[in-house]
Design a protein around this motif. Structure first.
Motif, PDB file in Angstrom:
ATOM      1  N   ALA A  37       0.844  -1.198   0.000  1.00  0.00           N
ATOM      2  CA  ALA A  37       0.000   0.000   0.000  1.00  0.00           C
ATOM      3  C   ALA A  37       0.878   1.245   0.000  1.00  0.00           C
ATOM      4  N   ASP A  38       0.368   2.330  -0.613  1.00  0.00           N
ATOM      5  CA  ASP A  38       1.057   3.615  -0.591  1.00  0.00           C
ATOM      6  C   ASP A  38       0.420   4.420   0.537  1.00  0.00           C
ATOM      7  N   TRP A  39       1.018   4.356   1.717  1.00  0.00           N
ATOM      8  CA  TRP A  39       0.433   4.997   2.892  1.00  0.00           C
ATOM      9  C   TRP A  39       0.404   6.531   2.756  1.00  0.00           C
ATOM     10  N   ASN A  40       1.377   7.095   2.064  1.00  0.00           N
ATOM     11  CA  ASN A  40       1.353   8.546   1.819  1.00  0.00           C
ATOM     12  C   ASN A  40       0.138   8.917   0.979  1.00  0.00           C
ATOM     13  N   GLN A  41      -0.123   8.142  -0.037  1.00  0.00           N
ATOM     14  CA  GLN A  41      -1.267   8.419  -0.900  1.00  0.00           C
ATOM     15  C   GLN A  41      -2.578   8.246  -0.144  1.00  0.00           C
ATOM     16  N   ASN A  42      -2.611   7.255   0.733  1.00  0.00           N
ATOM     17  CA  ASN A  42      -3.810   7.059   1.556  1.00  0.00           C
ATOM     18  C   ASN A  42      -4.043   8.266   2.460  1.00  0.00           C
ATOM     19  N   ALA A  43      -2.957   8.791   3.025  1.00  0.00           N
ATOM     20  CA  ALA A  43      -3.096   9.976   3.881  1.00  0.00           C
ATOM     21  C   ALA A  43      -3.605  11.162   3.062  1.00  0.00           C
ATOM     22  N   LEU A  44      -3.104  11.346   1.877  1.00  0.00           N
ATOM     23  CA  LEU A  44      -3.552  12.441   1.026  1.00  0.00           C
ATOM     24  C   LEU A  44      -5.013  12.281   0.632  1.00  0.00           C
ATOM     25  N   ASN A  45      -5.409  11.071   0.269  1.00  0.00           N
ATOM     26  CA  ASN A  45      -6.811  10.830  -0.110  1.00  0.00           C
ATOM     27  C   ASN A  45      -7.746  11.121   1.070  1.00  0.00           C
ATOM     28  N   GLN A  84      -6.542  15.371  12.578  1.00  0.00           N
ATOM     29  CA  GLN A  84      -7.412  14.205  12.373  1.00  0.00           C
ATOM     30  C   GLN A  84      -6.639  13.038  11.782  1.00  0.00           C
ATOM     31  N   LEU A  85      -5.711  13.374  10.913  1.00  0.00           N
ATOM     32  CA  LEU A  85      -4.923  12.307  10.284  1.00  0.00           C
ATOM     33  C   LEU A  85      -4.032  11.588  11.293  1.00  0.00           C
ATOM     34  N   THR A  86      -3.466  12.299  12.255  1.00  0.00           N
ATOM     35  CA  THR A  86      -2.505  11.697  13.193  1.00  0.00           C
ATOM     36  C   THR A  86      -3.123  11.281  14.523  1.00  0.00           C
ATOM     37  N   SER A  87      -4.384  11.611  14.765  1.00  0.00           N
ATOM     38  CA  SER A  87      -5.012  11.330  16.056  1.00  0.00           C
ATOM     39  C   SER A  87      -5.141   9.828  16.310  1.00  0.00           C
ATOM     40  N   GLU A 145       4.935  11.900   9.320  1.00  0.00           N
ATOM     41  CA  GLU A 145       5.498  12.067   7.977  1.00  0.00           C
ATOM     42  C   GLU A 145       4.415  11.903   6.912  1.00  0.00           C
ATOM     43  N   GLU A 146       3.550  10.949   7.087  1.00  0.00           N
ATOM     44  CA  GLU A 146       2.467  10.717   6.126  1.00  0.00           C
ATOM     45  C   GLU A 146       1.475  11.892   6.138  1.00  0.00           C
ATOM     46  N   ALA A 147       1.201  12.419   7.322  1.00  0.00           N
ATOM     47  CA  ALA A 147       0.286  13.581   7.433  1.00  0.00           C
ATOM     48  C   ALA A 147       0.923  14.816   6.775  1.00  0.00           C
ATOM     49  N   ASP A 148       2.230  15.007   6.985  1.00  0.00           N
ATOM     50  CA  ASP A 148       2.914  16.140   6.349  1.00  0.00           C
ATOM     51  C   ASP A 148       2.836  16.023   4.834  1.00  0.00           C
ATOM     52  N   TYR A 149       3.033  14.843   4.336  1.00  0.00           N
ATOM     53  CA  TYR A 149       2.938  14.632   2.891  1.00  0.00           C
ATOM     54  C   TYR A 149       1.554  15.008   2.406  1.00  0.00           C
TER      55      TYR A 149
END
Length: 239
Positions: free
Chosen positions: A190-198, A217-220, A229-233
């Protein structure tokens, strides 16, 4: 031949008594009989001794044969062998539970999830023993089921790695074991960065949230559980 005459001291003729031959005397024949009896007894004793020796040899031979047979004989096991119950002896309810469990397994459900579904009043409504029979006899790669479930959560719901793991082991979720869930997380692509962006885009469009609110909300721990890092992306790539 003239008989020999005998005279006494006075010159008178004395008639001599003729002795019988020894073989005409009683004592001679009595002795012969005794000798014959002794001889017969001696011969019989020899025969008896011979027969006794033969019998002893036969008994010894039979004993040796018996001992040899006992030594060469394989030991008999006292352990009973357990035999699997034939399929024909399984009740119809048990067979039905097993078939239904197979259908649930094709839906990538966990072992615990299938069991609960089988006994649920909103599911199979099987007796507990029938459900347990199904679980004990179904052949499923539970790790593979966990992996497929993880792939589904990651690809269709844009969940984070931690979010997918929690959903796999949750009592209100899939109910996979921790080992099965970890196998899935270690092997899912899975592309976890892309999931965070979506997920960030969804929050922005559906709830009109600010970038910082979206980040929280993303990091909670009570939210999406993405890494910093994923939330920053995600935030840096929002339009």
């Amino acid at each position: 031949m003239a008989k020999k005459k005998f005279f006494d001291e006075n010159g008178n003729e004395v008639k001599a008594k003729m002795k019988k031959p020894f073989y005409k005397k009683i004592w001679f024949w009595a002795l012969v009989v005794i000798i014959i009896i002794v001889a017969n007894l001696g011969g019989g004793s020899d025969d008896t001794a011979t027969e006794s020796d033969d019998s002893t040899q036969e008994v010894a031979s039979e004993t040796d044969t018996t001992e040899s047979t006992e030594e060469n004989a394989e030991p008999v096991s006292n352990e009973s062998t357990e035999v699997e119950e034939p399929e024909d002896d399984v009740s119809t309810e048990f067979k039905s539970a097993l078939n239904q469990a197979g259908s649930y397994a094709e839906m990538n459900m966990s072992k615990a999830g299938i069991y609960d579904q089988l006994i649920s009043e909103y599911g199979g409504q099987f007796a507990e023993d029938a459900a347990q029979y199904a679980i004990d006899n179904i052949e499923v790669d539970w790790n593979q089921n966990a992996l497929k479930s993880a792939e589904n959560y990651a690809s269709t719901m844009d969940m984070s790695k931690a979010g997918v793991y929690d959903q796999l082991v949750s009592e209100n979720g899939e109910k996979f074991t921790t080992e099965e869930a970890q196998y899935a997380i270690d092997n899912v692509e899975a592309d976890w960065n892309q999931n965070a962006l979506n997920s960030a885009i969804s929050y922005q469009e559906s709830m009109s949230m600010s970038p910082e609110a979206i980040r929280d909300q993303l990091t909670s721990e009570n939210g999406e559980k993405f890494t910093e890092e994923e939330a920053d992306y995600a935030i840096s790539n929002l339009e």
